[in-house]
Design a protein around this motif. Sequence first.
Motif, PDB file in Angstrom:
ATOM      1  N   UNK A  42      -0.504   4.855 -10.075  1.00 59.45           N
ATOM      2  CA  UNK A  42       0.420   5.325  -9.489  1.00 59.45           C
ATOM      3  C   UNK A  42       1.574   3.678  -9.344  1.00 59.45           C
ATOM      4  N   UNK A  43       1.015   2.997  -8.573  1.00 58.51           N
ATOM      5  CA  UNK A  43       1.860   1.769  -7.959  1.00 58.51           C
ATOM      6  C   UNK A  43       2.788   0.985  -9.436  1.00 58.51           C
ATOM      7  N   UNK A  44       1.630   1.314 -10.368  1.00 53.75           N
ATOM      8  CA  UNK A  44       1.873  -0.048 -10.993  1.00 53.75           C
ATOM      9  C   UNK A  44       2.639   0.683 -12.460  1.00 53.75           C
ATOM     10  N   UNK A  45       2.915   2.116 -12.634  1.00 53.29           N
ATOM     11  CA  UNK A  45       3.756   2.847 -13.550  1.00 53.29           C
ATOM     12  C   UNK A  45       4.693   3.132 -12.281  1.00 53.29           C
ATOM     13  N   UNK A  46       5.278   3.072 -11.175  1.00 52.26           N
ATOM     14  CA  UNK A  46       6.476   3.414 -10.539  1.00 52.26           C
ATOM     15  C   UNK A  46       6.370   4.847 -10.708  1.00 52.26           C
ATOM     16  N   UNK A  47       5.823   5.598 -10.726  1.00 52.78           N
ATOM     17  CA  UNK A  47       5.723   7.319 -10.372  1.00 52.78           C
ATOM     18  C   UNK A  47       5.141   7.456  -8.972  1.00 52.78           C
ATOM     19  N   UNK A  48       5.759   9.041  -8.857  1.00 57.91           N
ATOM     20  CA  UNK A  48       5.760   9.978  -7.868  1.00 57.91           C
ATOM     21  C   UNK A  48       4.436   9.734  -7.284  1.00 57.91           C
ATOM     22  N   UNK A  49       3.470  10.196  -7.654  1.00 58.37           N
ATOM     23  CA  UNK A  49       1.887  10.269  -7.795  1.00 58.37           C
ATOM     24  C   UNK A  49       0.456  10.649  -8.811  1.00 58.37           C
ATOM     25  N   UNK A  50      -0.785  10.419  -8.398  1.00 60.13           N
ATOM     26  CA  UNK A  50      -1.482   9.833  -9.372  1.00 60.13           C
ATOM     27  C   UNK A  50      -3.027  11.335  -9.013  1.00 60.13           C
ATOM     28  N   UNK A  51      -3.296  11.521  -9.769  1.00 60.54           N
ATOM     29  CA  UNK A  51      -4.586  12.864  -9.675  1.00 60.54           C
ATOM     30  C   UNK A  51      -5.393  12.743 -10.457  1.00 60.54           C
ATOM     31  N   UNK A  52      -6.992  12.524 -10.315  1.00 59.32           N
ATOM     32  CA  UNK A  52      -8.245  12.822 -10.951  1.00 59.32           C
ATOM     33  C   UNK A  52      -8.455  14.196 -10.828  1.00 59.32           C
TER      34      UNK A  52
END
Length: 185
Positions: free
Chosen positions: A36-46
Motif C-alpha cells: 500500500x505504501x509503495x503504490x501510494x494507495x488508500x489500502x491493500x488486502x489479501x
Amino acid sequence: MDRYESYYRSLYAAAMAVNSSLDPKLVLKTIVECAAKAMDVKACSLRLLDRAGRQLMPGAGFGLSNKYLRKGPVDLDQSAVDREVLSGRVVQVADASTDPRFQYGKAAKDEGIVSVLVVPLRVEDKPVGVMRVYTDEKRVFNAEEEEFLTSIAALSALAIENARLHQALKREYESVLSFDYRTFD
C-alpha cells in the motif's frame, strides 16, 4: 524517493518478512502494508480461498476500516472480478461502487473506495487467493504497478506456502514425539 526505489525497498522488506518469521499473520500484514505504501494507495488486502474453493476469506489488510474488513467473505458466485483473477488474470476495477462484477459495491462506496487492482496469489500454479489495492479516487494502474503488485503477491504466496509447510512439519514432528516406543519392548 522515486516510485521504482519505493518498489524495490518494499519488495526487499516483504522478502525479509517472509524469510524472518513463520508467523503468517505478521508476514502478511507486513506485506500488505509495504504494498500500500509503495503504490501510494488508500489500502491493500489479501484474501485466501477457503478449503471448498468457494469463498475468499480475510487474510490481511492495511488501510481499511474494521467495518469493511468484517463485511464477510467474498462469495465467488457473487464476484466475477475474483473468479477472473483466480483464473490467472490481473483485473482493474475503475469504480468498485458501480461495477457489477464487484460483490460489495455499497460497502466499497461507504469505505471511500473507488478503483481497485486485483492480482492472483498462486502456489505451484494453483490459485490460493487474491491481493487487492484500493484507491480513494479514480485511477488507471499502469503496467509497472501491475507488475509490482504481481511480484509482491508472489512473495505473499510463498509466505503462505512456507507457513503451511511449517504447520505440516510441526504436526508430523509432534506425532513422532507422541509415538509410544514401549510397544517394541
